[in-house]
Enzyme design. Structure first.
Site, PDB file in Angstrom:
ATOM      1  N   SER A 190       0.806  -1.220   0.000  1.00 53.02           N
ATOM      2  CA  SER A 190       0.000   0.000   0.000  1.00 53.02           C
ATOM      3  C   SER A 190       0.834   1.263   0.000  1.00 53.02           C
ATOM      4  O   SER A 190       0.430   2.265  -0.583  1.00 53.02           O
ATOM      5  CB  SER A 190      -0.949  -0.005   1.190  1.00 53.02           C
ATOM      6  OG  SER A 190      -0.256  -0.244   2.390  1.00 53.02           O
ATOM      7  N   HIS A 218      -4.860  -3.429  -3.069  1.00 49.26           N
ATOM      8  CA  HIS A 218      -4.446  -2.401  -4.041  1.00 49.26           C
ATOM      9  C   HIS A 218      -4.250  -2.959  -5.452  1.00 49.26           C
ATOM     10  O   HIS A 218      -3.817  -2.239  -6.345  1.00 49.26           O
ATOM     11  CB  HIS A 218      -3.174  -1.700  -3.547  1.00 49.26           C
ATOM     12  CG  HIS A 218      -3.406  -0.976  -2.271  1.00 49.26           C
ATOM     13  ND1 HIS A 218      -3.882   0.306  -2.204  1.00 49.26           N
ATOM     14  CD2 HIS A 218      -3.293  -1.392  -0.981  1.00 49.26           C
ATOM     15  CE1 HIS A 218      -4.042   0.663  -0.950  1.00 49.26           C
ATOM     16  NE2 HIS A 218      -3.687  -0.358  -0.177  1.00 49.26           N
ATOM     17  N   LYS A 249     -11.419   0.661  -2.334  1.00 48.93           N
ATOM     18  CA  LYS A 249     -10.452   1.264  -3.260  1.00 48.93           C
ATOM     19  C   LYS A 249     -11.088   1.257  -4.658  1.00 48.93           C
ATOM     20  O   LYS A 249     -11.990   2.044  -4.896  1.00 48.93           O
ATOM     21  CB  LYS A 249      -9.133   0.531  -3.151  1.00 48.93           C
ATOM     22  CG  LYS A 249      -8.773   0.450  -1.636  1.00 48.93           C
ATOM     23  CD  LYS A 249      -7.438   0.091  -1.292  1.00 48.93           C
ATOM     24  CE  LYS A 249      -7.263  -0.209   0.191  1.00 48.93           C
ATOM     25  NZ  LYS A 249      -7.547   0.885   1.119  1.00 48.93           N
TER      26      LYS A 249
END
Ligand SMILES: Cc1ncc(COP(=O)(O)O)c(C=O)c1O
Length: 420
Positions: A190, A218, A249
């Site tokens: 991250s 991610h 995300k």
């Protein structure tokens, strides 16, 4: 006799207090700044328009009409909250569809949806591992992985970020621990934005009889032709035992998922405390996630994955050309270069990072700051990140701000780390 020890004393004495006070006095606290509208490529923040280079909204879907409409429809159909656990009264048909579609997308037998990504890691690790087991974790793993390990009370054998020689040593040492072994890594880290060398890790786990779990937070909705993450990118979906992803995300919402073998997912459904003893996500979050999953799995998904990675490459190369030390894209064994939406700028010193953040913020660019303990001591960085909805013109404006701020900053504070 009453104790003289006050459990609140920590709040008055903790090591960050002085730093926090000084940052406030200098009006340089990089945290808790207030957004006054949606997370778009340019946001309204504290009375000014600022280019947003500090969001995890990688595909830009928080502003997508289809996702917003799905959230509103879910509120209309199910109301504002579910007021109970998934286990009891908190499961709606949107959860069931979401779990089925996530398992299909990730190519696993089953999937279980948690209220947050943090709880997904807590709920998987805290349930699958016990005090008799050993867990081997990369030092760059997300805090929620550490928290899940603490909950499990398994023996932790950490290894320095990305050091496969040390991973192998830990695997060797763990053979004598007497329990099962789980290796946990992030697919994309991250803060550093680098991709885990999964082929080598899979091979090592196989050699030493360890299970492997990959946190795709991610990488999900970004990497691989289907956007299913780092495991897909490396063609290893059937060789990784358990995968975790968040909805906070690329999927423009809030929640988390664990995907894997049916027997393990079923076990989590009836045993995982962070699943059973918390309220289900609000319907709007589940509806929005489902709409975002469907966009990712449609032909539009591929365009979005390509756009966010093109923007990441553009920003990375632009910052590099200005002389900033950016984390370089990872080169795979076959020569392919992998970029991720996370483009960190290495600063080194914590205070320098904070002052550079402030100069950028005042000049109209928002980025995130990572200082110790989020990164190793002396490894402070500005964590910039892009969205598929940024355009090159906006990124050029941001780069012009970086150039102007760098000149002024270096003349006052001395040189920043140069391009490697
Ligand atoms: C690698 C990683 N795992 C897990 C999480 C936790 O996810 P969430 O924020 O959805 O709770 C995050 C969030 O920052 C993350 O970066």
């Amino acid at each position: 006799m009453a104790t003289s020890i006050d459990v609140f004393a920590k709040a008055r004495q903790h090591e960050r207090l002085e730093q926090l006070r000084t940052a406030r006095e200098l009006d340089a606290l990089p945290y808790f700044h207030v957004l006054e509208g949606p997370t778009l490529p340019v946001v309204e923040m504290e009375g000014a328009a600022r280019i947003m280079l500090g969001s995890n909204n990688y595909l830009g879907l928080t502003g997508d009409e289809r996702v917003r409409d799905a959230a509103v429809d879910a509120v209309r159909r199910y109301g504002t909250g579910l007021t109970g656990s998934r286990f009891l009264n908190g499961t709606i048909d949107l959860h069931v569809e979401l779990e089925r579609e996530l398992a299909e997308w990730m190519g696993t037998e089953d999937a279980i949806v948690f209220t947050t990504g943090h709880q997904a890691n807590l709920g998987a690790l805290g349930t699958i591992l016990g005090p008799e087991d050993t867990v081997i974790a990369d030092s760059g793993d997300h805090a929620s992985i550490r928290d899940g390990i603490l909950l499990s009370r398994a023996k932790l054998r950490p290894f320095k970020h990305g050091r496969l020689d040390l991973l192998e040593k830990r695997l060797q040492a763990a053979q004598g621990d007497g329990g099962g072994i789980l290796v946990v890594v992030d697919g994309v880290y991250s803060m550093e934005g680098d991709v885990a060398p999964l082929p080598e890790i899979v091979e090592l786990c196989g050699r030493y009889g360890a299970r492997l779990m990959v946190d795709e937070a991610h990488a999900f909705g970004v990497l691989g032709a289907r956007g299913a993450g780092a495991c897909e990118l490396f063609g290893l979906e059937d060789r990784v035992d358990l995968r975790m992803a968040t909805f906070s995300k690329s999927l423009a919402s809030c929640g988390g998922v664990i995907a894997g073998p049916a027997e393990v997912i079923e076990f989590l459904r009836i045993s995982s405390r962070p699943f059973m003893f918390t309220a289900s996500a609000v319907p709007a979050a589940v509806g929005a996630t489902l709409a975002a999953v469907r966009i990712c799995r449609s032909p539009d998904g591929r365009d979005l994955f390509a756009k966010v990675l093109d923007n990441a490459r553009y920003l990375n190369r632009g910052l590099h050309a200005l002389g900033f030390r950016v984390v370089e894209p990872v080169q795979l064994a076959d020569g392919t270069e992998v970029v991720t939406p996370v483009v960190p700028v290495v600063v080194g010193d914590d205070w320098k990072a904070v002052f550079l953040w402030k100069a950028l913020y005042e000049a109209g660019v928002f980025v995130n700051v990572a200082i110790h303990p989020a990164v190793s001591p002396g490894g402070a960085l500005l964590r910039t990140s892009v969205m598929a909805t940024h355009d090159h013109e906006t990124l050029d404006r941001a780069l012009a701000v970086f150039a102007q701020v760098k000149r002024a900053f270096e003349s006052e504070h001395g040189p920043l780390p140069a391009t490697a």
